[in-house]
Design a protein around this motif. Structure first.
Motif, PDB file in Angstrom:
ATOM      1  N   LYS A 198       1.167  -1.097  -0.157  1.00  0.00           N
ATOM      2  CA  LYS A 198       0.163  -0.461  -0.086  1.00  0.00           C
ATOM      3  C   LYS A 198       1.318   1.619  -0.014  1.00  0.00           C
ATOM      4  N   GLY A 199       2.227   1.503   0.316  1.00  0.00           N
ATOM      5  CA  GLY A 199       2.626   2.310   0.534  1.00  0.00           C
ATOM      6  C   GLY A 199       3.727   2.858  -1.026  1.00  0.00           C
ATOM      7  N   LEU A 200       3.197   1.161  -2.082  1.00  0.00           N
ATOM      8  CA  LEU A 200       3.260   2.112  -2.877  1.00  0.00           C
ATOM      9  C   LEU A 200       2.774   3.237  -3.657  1.00  0.00           C
ATOM     10  N   THR A 229      -3.420  -6.983  -6.704  1.00  0.00           N
ATOM     11  CA  THR A 229      -3.831  -6.086  -7.230  1.00  0.00           C
ATOM     12  C   THR A 229      -3.988  -4.405  -6.455  1.00  0.00           C
ATOM     13  N   ILE A 230      -3.184  -5.033  -5.171  1.00  0.00           N
ATOM     14  CA  ILE A 230      -2.612  -3.439  -5.026  1.00  0.00           C
ATOM     15  C   ILE A 230      -1.802  -2.922  -5.807  1.00  0.00           C
ATOM     16  N   CYS A 235      -0.036   2.553  -8.719  1.00  0.00           N
ATOM     17  CA  CYS A 235       1.527   2.400  -9.416  1.00  0.00           C
ATOM     18  C   CYS A 235       1.170   1.828 -11.225  1.00  0.00           C
ATOM     19  N   PRO A 236       0.157   2.860 -11.625  1.00  0.00           N
ATOM     20  CA  PRO A 236      -0.456   2.729 -12.657  1.00  0.00           C
ATOM     21  C   PRO A 236       0.472   3.143 -13.625  1.00  0.00           C
ATOM     22  N   ARG A 237       1.766   3.509 -13.336  1.00  0.00           N
ATOM     23  CA  ARG A 237       2.136   4.399 -14.802  1.00  0.00           C
ATOM     24  C   ARG A 237       3.320   3.522 -14.752  1.00  0.00           C
ATOM     25  N   LEU A 238       3.060   2.148 -13.895  1.00  0.00           N
ATOM     26  CA  LEU A 238       4.865   1.297 -14.560  1.00  0.00           C
ATOM     27  C   LEU A 238       4.844   1.464 -16.273  1.00  0.00           C
TER      28      LEU A 238
END
Length: 450
Positions: A198-200, A229-230, A235-238
């Motif tokens: 979750k820290g990501l 999933t978390i 991180c949608p920009r990976l």
């Protein structure tokens, strides 16, 4: 002790007159002036930056000024002593770090032991491989609170970090990094749980992520569909993702494909994914490179081909040190990756004529690399390679059952049309002697390496 001032001297620098008088004696000792003090820090930085690494280490011992300037030149560091970080000295000594690895320092091990336990991640000194209960020894790690505190000190002292490798950090530790190191682009996480991920969510510019779950002989950490999933939502920009020793299934990979729509490269190393996960790859709509490393299987139960889908943008498929005895899983992989342009097999077990024939579904292959595939023969090699009408590059190395004597005229003709050829299937190959003196691999538009 008394030094005469250089500024009060009428003698030019070539004739130094500085003297050092010890204990009130009458015999002065000549001291050479420090000419580098006339140079600005900027000029001295340029000079020291042109030294080799060994020379830079030696130059740190000249004086405090040189040590300070050299410390500012260091960009990458692997931490071995946790106290050096915890005391705050690391950030003071090396203020311009952009790449830090703290994994080694997070492992508690004796410094003076002559026994070294090594794998591809770390090297640890141990007293003995056998514990009191008779099982193989496993190392101890620093507590999560201590790691989080050190990570916070590092983030505050080195806000320009671009790459970081962590072990045992929790959600709080990751958030402290995210809040301070806004330019961080590459992160490697070892020994963390699903909820720690979750820290990501705080990282704004994270593009490359390596997540190391369970590592045999080192630690057992479970990353499941919950963690995947978390990760996907945070991180949608990976652009690149590497999963090592991670569990999960179709749902976790699907979430990554749906949320990380910019992802171009996916690497799976020693994965523990459940059967049926291959079908989720079709959700990775922008995937260009897919790599499997040290995997015991591809997919134990992929399901019918009509439900698998495909990756239309895929360009490269790499299989390195994998077990390919499961013909069904390998065939399903080729079906998903049928648009691939480059195929690489390196030291894969179980790749025989039957399993390699499934690759013929990949009609657009332009480059093939085979290395260490000892079960494959010309009977399986010829029909597949000849079916690829766009093939331009071929590399065959250490495939002992592929013989020159079994080469068909069609394959020999194909070799003359390739742009690049590296043909060294075994030490007895006679093709090199046949091309010797022709110069076909030295000049022109084609490159041949024998």
């Amino acid at each position: 002790m008394r030094f005469n001032s250089l500024s009060n001297s009428n003698t030019p620098p070539s004739e130094p007159d500085e003297t050092l008088t010890l204990g009130g004696g009458n015999s002065p000792i000549s001291v050479t002036p420090d000419y580098t003090s006339l140079l600005s820090d900027q000029i001295l930085t340029i000079i020291l930056s042109n030294l080799t690494k060994c020379q830079q280490i030696s130059s740190c011992l000249v004086c405090k000024r040189w040590s300070r300037i050299n410390g500012g030149l260091v960009k990458s560091l692997r931490l071995l002593d946790w106290e050096f970080l915890d005391s705050g000295r690391l950030a003071l000594r090396f203020p311009n770090l952009i790449d830090v690895d703290i994994v080694q320092a997070c492992i508690i091990s004796p410094r003076n032991s002559g026994i070294c336990f090594s794998n591809k991640f770390v090297s640890i000194h141990v007293n003995s491989f056998i514990s009191n209960n008779g099982f193989i020894w496993k190392p101890d790690f620093l507590g999560t609170r201590l790691v989080d505190r050190g990570v916070q000190i590092l983030a505050q002292g080195c806000p320009n970090l671009r790459k970081l490798v962590l072990l045992g950090a929790s959600k709080e530790g990751l958030l402290s990094i995210a809040n301070e190191c806004l330019a961080l682009q590459e992160l490697e996480l070892c020994s963390c749980t699903d909820l720690d991920l979750k820290g990501l969510a705080g990282f704004r510019n994270l593009q490359i992520l390596k997540l190391i779950g369970s590592v045999n002989g080192l630690y057992d950490s479970v990353i499941s569909d919950i963690g995947l999933t978390i990760l996907a939502q945070a991180c949608p920009r990976l652009l690149k993702l590497e999963l090592v020793g991670c569990e999960g299934s179709y749902d976790g990979i699907k979430a990554i494909g749906q949320c990380c729509q910019m992802m171009e490269e996916l690497t799976l190393c020693d994965h523990r994914l459940e059967g049926g996960w291959l079908a989720a790859l079709s959700y990775c709509t922008n995937l260009k490179t897919l790599k499997f490393q040290s995997c015991k299987s591809i997919d134990p139960n992929p399901g019918p081909n009509e439900h698998l889908g495909s990756c239309p943008t895929l360009e490269e498929l790499h299989l390195e040190r994998c077990q390919l005895r499961d013909k069904q899983g390998l065939g399903a992989l080729f079906s998903v990756c049928k648009a691939v342009r480059e195929l690489v097999f390196e030291d894969c077990w179980g790749l025989d004529n039957n399993s390699f024939s499934a690759a013929s579904i990949c009609r657009r292959v332009m480059s093939l690399s085979l290395e260490g595939c000892s079960l494959l023969t010309m009977d399986g090699f010829d029909p597949v390679v000849l079916s690829w009408k766009e093939l331009k590059r071929l590399k065959v190395v250490s495939c002992n059952n592929i013989k020159d004597s079994a080469m068909s005229p069609e394959v020999a003709t194909l070799f003359s049309l390739l742009k690049e050829l590296k043909w060294r299937p075994d030490s007895k190959s006679i093709l090199s002697s046949g091309l010797e003196g022709t110069g076909v691999w030295q000049k022109g538009g084609r490159s041949f390496k024998i």
